[in-house]
Design an enzyme around this catalytic site. Structure first.
Site, PDB file in Angstrom:
ATOM      1  N   GLU A   1       0.842  -1.196   0.000  1.00 56.04           N
ATOM      2  CA  GLU A   1       0.000   0.000   0.000  1.00 56.04           C
ATOM      3  C   GLU A   1       0.882   1.253   0.000  1.00 56.04           C
ATOM      4  OE1 GLU A   1      -3.360   1.859   3.124  1.00 56.04           O
ATOM      5  OE2 GLU A   1      -2.097   0.154   3.688  1.00 56.04           O
TER       6      GLU A   1
ATOM      7  N   LYS B   1      -9.599   2.130  -1.852  1.00 56.38           N
ATOM      8  CA  LYS B   1      -9.826   1.559  -0.527  1.00 56.38           C
ATOM      9  C   LYS B   1     -11.173   1.991   0.042  1.00 56.38           C
ATOM     10  CE  LYS B   1      -7.255   0.950   3.817  1.00 56.38           C
ATOM     11  NZ  LYS B   1      -6.007   1.357   4.524  1.00 56.38           N
TER      12      LYS B   1
ATOM     13  N   CYS C   1      -5.103  -3.212   2.858  1.00 60.75           N
ATOM     14  CA  CYS C   1      -4.892  -3.165   4.300  1.00 60.75           C
ATOM     15  C   CYS C   1      -6.158  -3.451   5.113  1.00 60.75           C
ATOM     16  CB  CYS C   1      -4.280  -1.819   4.667  1.00 60.75           C
ATOM     17  SG  CYS C   1      -3.406  -1.809   6.260  1.00 60.75           S
TER      18      CYS C   1
END
Length: 287
Positions: free
Chosen positions: A45, A119, A151
């Site tokens: 990320e 995200k 994540c």
């Protein structure tokens, strides 16, 4: 279908895009030297920017998929080696140019960006600079159908399940999963956050009978957080195939057989066949 996937576990430098792109280029060359049959390379990320930046830094470092420097240079290497590349970067919206996303781009083997995943679950300080995404795209490639998480998304079973229901063949995680915030923890011993990371990566693979490949970063940004690596490749029954259980930079690589998903789903792992969607109304209600 058997493919080789690799993770580049790197230590980005906060705010230094050129340094980070050069490091990514180096790791692509190294991966293709050590594992020349690699077909997909996954980076962490925010690989081009570092994690603990300010709003102003992210605005300065953000790119669009149309004209981004990292997109162009990663694309050149993807085309050179005939590979797919996934990496995280701060993405600028093409229309609303002040709007940023914490995104991961998929570049195809011809060097073209197939699209980005934005995200959906920004974590903590990310909410100060990026907007949440709202979709879970599945990318059709000649490796199979790819679903990407970033994540904190991995902690939500719904995300991986949506990809499973959409027909994904492989789950990809690009992450900056961090150490505990407490000062008294011992970095030489496994900690609760590492245990969380190991658990959720295995669980998301197991829940959906899908392979999962996850690249985490190492190091720190000189501020609050540090990152422990432990990049991993998980099989469709939640068993670890390979892992880089170190706080050092490095490359993780393994062959995976994507045909195992269909094989396992008709045996013991019959989650999708045995689902009862009409009984699941509660799962989409607000807490």
């Amino acid at each position: 279908m058997t493919i080789r996937v690799s993770c580049a576990q790197i230590y980005p430098r906060l705010g230094d895009k050129e340094y980070n792109i050069q490091k990514m280029e180096q790791y692509i060359h190294q991966t293709m030297t050590e594992y020349p049959d690699t077909q997909l390379i996954v980076f962490p990320e925010l690989a081009t920017s570092g994690y603990e930046g300010t709003v102003e830094q992210f605005q300065a470092l953000a790119e669009t998929t149309e004209d981004g420097e990292s997109i162009r240079r990663m694309g050149a290497l993807a085309a050179k080696y005939g590979i797919y590349i996934v990496y995280g970067f701060p993405e600028r919206d093409l229309i609303h140019t002040d709007v940023l996303y914490n995104s991961a781009v998929l570049i195809d083997k011809d060097g073209k960006p197939m699209g980005t995943y934005r995200k959906v679950h920004p974590f903590a300080s990310e909410k100060t600079w990026c907007r949440a995404g709202c979709d879970f795209p599945v990318f059709d490639t000649d490796l199979g159908r790819l679903g990407i998480m970033i994540c904190w998304d991995t902690a939500f079973p719904e995300v991986a399940r949506i990809y499973g229901l959409k027909g994904a063949d492989l789950l990809i995680v690009s992450t900056n999963w961090e150490d505990p915030y407490e000062e008294e923890w011992d970095p030489t011993k496994i900690n609760s956050h590492e245990e969380d990371w190991d658990l959720i990566t295995r669980a998301r693979a197991y829940d959906n009978t899908l392979h999962l490949v996850a690249a985490n970063r190492v190091g720190d940004d000189g501020k609050v957080l540090s990152f422990f690596g432990r990049s991993k490749i998980i099989g469709p029954t939640g068993r670890e195939i390979a892992a880089l259980d170190t706080r050092e930079e490095g490359i993780l690589s393994a062959e995976i057989d994507l045909s195992l998903t269909d094989e396992k789903r008709v045996q013991y792992y019959t989650f999708f066949k045995d689902r009862v969607p009409d009984a699941y109304d509660e799962i989409v209600k607000k807490y």
